[in-house]
Design an enzyme around this catalytic site. Sequence first.
Site, short mmCIF file in Angstrom:
data_model
loop_
_atom_site.label_atom_id
_atom_site.label_comp_id
_atom_site.label_asym_id
_atom_site.label_seq_id
_atom_site.Cartn_x
_atom_site.Cartn_y
_atom_site.Cartn_z
N ASP A 267 0.44 6.16 -24.06
CA ASP A 267 -0.83 6.41 -23.08
C ASP A 267 -0.39 7.16 -21.78
OD1 ASP A 267 -3.66 5.83 -22.49
OD2 ASP A 267 -2.54 4.49 -20.92
N GLU A 303 0.10 11.10 -24.78
CA GLU A 303 -0.96 11.64 -24.20
C GLU A 303 -0.59 12.16 -22.64
OE1 GLU A 303 -5.42 9.94 -22.42
OE2 GLU A 303 -3.76 8.77 -22.28
#
Length: 608
Positions: A267, A303
Amino acid sequence: MKRRHAMPFGAEVYAGGGTRFRLWAPAARQIDLLLVEGDTRRETEMTALADGWFETDAADAAAGTRYSFRIDGGVAVADPASRSNPDDVHAASMVVDPLGFDWSDDAWRGRPWEETIIYELHVGTFTHAGTFAAAIERLGYLSEIGVTAIELMPVADFPGRWNWGYDGVLPFAPDASYGSGDDLKRLIDAAHAHKLMVFLDVVYNHFGPEGNYLHLYAPQFFDPKRQTPWGAALNFDGVQSRTVREFFIHNALYWLEEYGFDGLRLDAVDRIVDDSSPDIIAELSARVRDGPGAQRHVHIVLENDRNEARYLGRDAQHRPLHATAQWNDDVHHAQHVLLTGETGGYYADFADAPLRHFGRCLAEGFAYQGESSRYRGGAARGEPSVHLPPTAFVAFLQTHDQIGNRALGERIEHLAERRALRAAIACVLLAPSPPLLFMGEEFAASTPFLFFCDFGPDLAVAVTQGRRREFAQFRDTAAQATIPDPNDPTTFANSKLDWREVDAVPHKEWLAFYRECLRLRTEHIVPRLAAMAPSGNFAVEHDEALFANWTLGDGSVLHLIANFGSTQPHRIQQPPGQVIYATDSEHEGAAERLLLPCSMLCILANHS
């Protein structure tokens, strides 16, 4: 079959019985181990070792024993490397023997990346029960519609009864609200039986705001001189950062080796601050590649809002040097502007020519490859990506972020015109980049996906107020009151999928459409993606028609033609080859094909 990842910290059960307990607490003078088994309680001072480590053995601490660490005679805290915290993050940890679980997937070696079709899901809202066990019941359905990988939003132990997962504070412990660690293992084992890969979303850029006690005994985990949206950055490159790096690298290896996950989604790595070389992303990727990745297919997906193509390079054999791929937010943003006309926030960067940005994403990777970003005050964003294959980018029209970060959690089906949306979906599912679906997308779920959490009273009030300030367009008090309270139980409950919809109109029609697109992808495109080199190019005509093509790994050429014009038909010259998909088209056998508004063609030529 048994699996275990040995860790230099936490509670490690010995083969002959007993458990070794180890904690890194460089700011503490004394650490006491508190053990509870049944009615028996005892407290033992741990031995201080070099470099801030404390350790002790307990011969009678078997699996199931509850334990915690008392810091300098004061507060008792959970193990930061706890494998299980049955009573939430503020309570004691539990000793787990990973060799107590029997796996049945001995022959599983994962799947090559080019076969990947991802289905992102939140365990708590994917089913009514919201558990690992309940998710097993839907695996056959996912396999049947063409999905090849499920991606779990973070499951690391978070405070409270429900959460998106990005507020986890015990990154090694599956949250007990979803079930036990063994329940998660059964889910993964069952997925592999269905030939489904299982990816896990992990958070290595911060700890959640409640239940993190590291500042009491290991403030070296943080760098107060560098700030992120969640507070002090994690210390990946400063004094005593080696242990911090090992903590998170072992977390990645733990999920891959002990739980058998097939990949990790890291993330928001753009929020990681690390000036060392190799940085934490490169080192973690190398450890995974040389560890579990040497034995089976293991994939690392990033990401990264900075669009740093450097992490996505390939070697001469087309193998990833670092990460396998990156979520391509630019694909979503460009198409969202094209489909809805919304241009607020980060959509401003795509307002000028959304179809051109979308075409560039499909053909070259990023839309922003170093260009100036209006949303970022004119700062340059991104790095050149044209040298990368399309398989280095995950494409999507919906994710948890892009739905849940809206005030009312609306899905794209409720915002876009149906025919234009169908054309956009076909573009994403039939282009070479691996596609991602968000749970319920395939049947146009009517349920929203809202932002929800369950913090303690003080933090809960702050989150609710902050959520309402975030959406300034709801200017009057009455309008702001319509924004669901993240801490209200009904906000969580309303986000659960209603599986009865798959058999109802119009949901079953959307499902049939997705199933057919995924069938065509699996049959015609996936077998040709291996060893695909960078080869895409695109053109846009009148801001309405998109032309893109790629040379696939076997030398065949894939052509994609889409008309997003709203009124006038658009006449094109049809390239040679087999039409594998056409929507709303006329003159099926003609050399020229007249595309109606909001329609799309996908053509495959078997030879370049």
